[in-house]
Design an enzyme around this catalytic site. Sequence first.
Site, PDB file in Angstrom:
ATOM      1  N   HIS A 150       0.845  -1.199   0.000  1.00  0.00           N
ATOM      2  CA  HIS A 150       0.000   0.000   0.000  1.00  0.00           C
ATOM      3  C   HIS A 150       0.877   1.244   0.000  1.00  0.00           C
ATOM      4  CE1 HIS A 150      -2.357   3.156   2.350  1.00  0.00           C
ATOM      5  NE2 HIS A 150      -2.956   3.057   1.184  1.00  0.00           N
ATOM      6  N   SER A 151       0.558   2.176  -0.872  1.00  0.00           N
ATOM      7  CA  SER A 151       1.268   3.465  -0.927  1.00  0.00           C
ATOM      8  C   SER A 151       2.771   3.238  -1.113  1.00  0.00           C
ATOM      9  CB  SER A 151       0.946   4.273   0.338  1.00  0.00           C
ATOM     10  OG  SER A 151       1.455   5.576   0.252  1.00  0.00           O
ATOM     11  N   MET A 152       3.598   3.782  -0.216  1.00  0.00           N
ATOM     12  CA  MET A 152       5.047   3.659  -0.369  1.00  0.00           C
ATOM     13  C   MET A 152       5.522   2.224  -0.169  1.00  0.00           C
ATOM     14  SD  MET A 152       6.159   6.604  -1.263  1.00  0.00           S
ATOM     15  CE  MET A 152       7.914   6.545  -0.968  1.00  0.00           C
ATOM     16  N   THR A 179       0.100   3.412  -5.020  1.00  0.00           N
ATOM     17  CA  THR A 179       1.539   3.650  -4.894  1.00  0.00           C
ATOM     18  C   THR A 179       1.996   4.678  -5.923  1.00  0.00           C
ATOM     19  OG1 THR A 179       1.976   1.421  -4.064  1.00  0.00           O
ATOM     20  CG2 THR A 179       3.816   2.590  -5.069  1.00  0.00           C
TER      21      THR A 179
END
Length: 889
Positions: A150-152, A179
């Site tokens: 998730h995300s970074m 991301t």
Amino acid sequence: GARDVLFLYEENRCGMTYMFEYPEYLKIKLPKKTARRYPAYELYLYGEGNYAEANKNLILTGIPVLFLPGNAGSYKQVRSLGSIALRKAEDIDFKYHFNFFSVNFNEELVALYGGSLQRQTKFVHECIKIILKLYRDREFAPTSVAIVGHSMGGLVARALLTLKNFRPELINLLITQATPHVAPVMPLDKYLTDFYTTVNNHWILKAQDLRNLTTLSVAGGFRDYQVRSGLTFLPRLSQQDSALSVVSSAVPRAWASTDHLSIVWCKELILATIRAFFDLIDENTRQITENPKKRMSVLNHHFVRHPAKLFEENPEAFTELTGAFMWINVKTSKWTYSAYNDSEGKYFTFPLANHRKSYSHIYCQNSMLDTNSWIYGCVSSNSSMCLEATDLSWRAELLPTVKVVILKLEDYPSLSHIVIYVQPTVGNKFALDCEFFKEDSRTVQLPVTHLFSFGLSSRIILLNSTGLLYNVHLQHFNQIYQAFKIYIESHCQLPKERKPSVYRLHIPWSHEDSITVAKVPSSTEISAKLQSAQPENESSVPVLNIYSSSDCQYEVIQISPYVLVFQIIRFHGCSLPVYVVANILLTYGGQLNTLISTGQCSEFPLELVRTAKPYKVDPIISIVVFLLGFNWFREIWDSLSLPEVDAAVLSSQDAWFPLVSLILFLFGTGIAYWSGVFFSSSLRLFSLLWLTLIRPPVLQKDSKLITPRRMCVMVSLALVSWTTCGAFAILIIYLRYVFKETSQNAIRRTVEEGDSVDGTSEATQPLCDNRTVAEDVNSLQMHVTILNLFTWIMLLNLPSLIYWLKNLRYNVRLDPDPCRSTAIILVSILEILINSSTSEVKSSKLLKIATKVPLPLSVVMLAFGRMHLYKVPHFITFSLLLHVLCCIV
């Protein structure tokens, strides 16, 4: 613009995921060496109820999946994936099941501070090796781990492949959620931008080596204002057959935009992910398949185009239509059938020979949303029935209320009939519609209004026919700034109950479609905005598909309200600090200039209005970007080893044109103006509070700028910066500066009050001279501007301070520190400037040079700071250093 980005989007259509039993997180014991090297990080195994109890001894037999949280994310976010996967495994009696692991990154702010990204990547590598060891000696031991980031966390997963000792075969499937793959949202330090450069360059240069890794990137759409979807699209390179980028609003059976956090728990999206996981299992190895083509086929099935069928890797080419069902021949070009509690199945046949000359396509829709086959193409037939057929249900597409299929007749020259199978319906009600049509009669061209129409013009088209499908081509709609509204009004002849209409805005060059379901009759508003511009080699245009009711008319109105600034804020809002600082620097130069010409320092707001003009800065950058398009200028530029101009990089991505810079500059002017007013007002307010609480003594100003006491302060703060955190030293000197100016302003007010009272004491009379008061006012004006500049340095370095405070229990010294050297220089500069006045500056030999520096600094900062915010403090520091030299020389 900010309101549009933050609030004006569709309501949350995601369902919440719930755990059926209390979630448990079993901490995996790490090897001593790993635990000692990464004291802040942990590895967990997710479980619930009996499943969690059975896994306490870590005797695992499932398929390992590792979840990586993002910026400030929690390892507990794995529970939505883990819980739904557990329910799915229970449904099939644990024939297959998944073990979901999760990493605790101590909720680090890695989107704002990049110093720990490399450390996180190395820890994930250790976790993968630890996870695979847990399955050693099992019958179906895995050799790789699937990763959901998730995300970074998704970027950290991609960075694994950049490690020297990492074996690519350790991961074969990577799914990222919201991301930012292309670039950081806020490039606040060099470690962050360097990390991105390393990862993306590796994926470009080593594209051939990544063919065995299947990557899916899911974006949240317009609800995600933290990471815009354009940043989540994986690069289109030679490995695009193993990489897929989609927006959640286009994902079948989800069709909903998600914000940055809800993408982790959005029930519809999690269900699609888990269904894909189970379809990826190889029955022989009981692990995720090693076949890259099958992996991409499964992901396309669940995330791009769902035919309303259960996934089959190799569906049968031909089938026999068996069963003692009634065969009915349909000769009309338009046909409707509805059924309820019909116990007998039927076959409806549509002969194609009579229709091929008059029509180009056939369109059918079915409101029965099951997974059975329902439409066939007859290959071999006798006089009354079809003997052999090909299953055309795989050509269908699932929409929120119907499943539809569009067939181009010339693509199927061998077919004699189209056969619609109506299965026995007990307790079910559904409707079937089919029609033959000419493509030209259902295609309407709608040129979108001009970019600068500002809502003063609109385009209207009226769809009068009684067809089931319309395609409205949005001509010249190919740039991200062409945002507008589409209003669709449906008018029906007979007041009866109808199925809803479905409107789909289809973007052919990326999977970012948006789908709207509307009642009939109704008036519907659709926001037409692009996540990515049209590629150079793409000739197709966006299409508005209208899946309509047959007896209704549709009026399509396209209008461009004031939405240009909305897209500018969405795509370039994070570069606003550069423009604010550029305005302040220009104002600062103007104040220094007035010191030369008039001997007085003008007020910040007045000088801003007079000095901060966009035509001083923008044309120079535009000319450079234009000249970089010529080879001779590019060669000169490269020979001087000059970095790429940020505007040129954005232009190559079709995300920039000169007007954007002008609008951002004006936004920056407004923010700078009100920040100046805020600082002046705040200093007056703090001074009044100071006078109310403490009556400050009137002290004689020290004539020396550098004293032993101040040197001790400089050295002490430099040590603080070196041994702890540079941003912490900057915060201390910032608070010291505010405190000093507050007290000085309070003293000046005391002097003015004393001067206005009859019988002023002799001790204060020398300080009540008009020249002294004017000099103090000038100094205060200059200090307000310096404090304004220094505030932006502090704000841009604040994330590393927060990161340091959160990790203080693990390490007193922030390493690496993006602002340590800058902090040491700033501490020395600010300690001198705190005690300076305009009298020293006016008499300086360097003042003329100092007045000319802010303009080129602003130009260079706007040229190279938009995509590198961490460079902004360096430009401010240089200008303040010149100010200090003016005080001394």
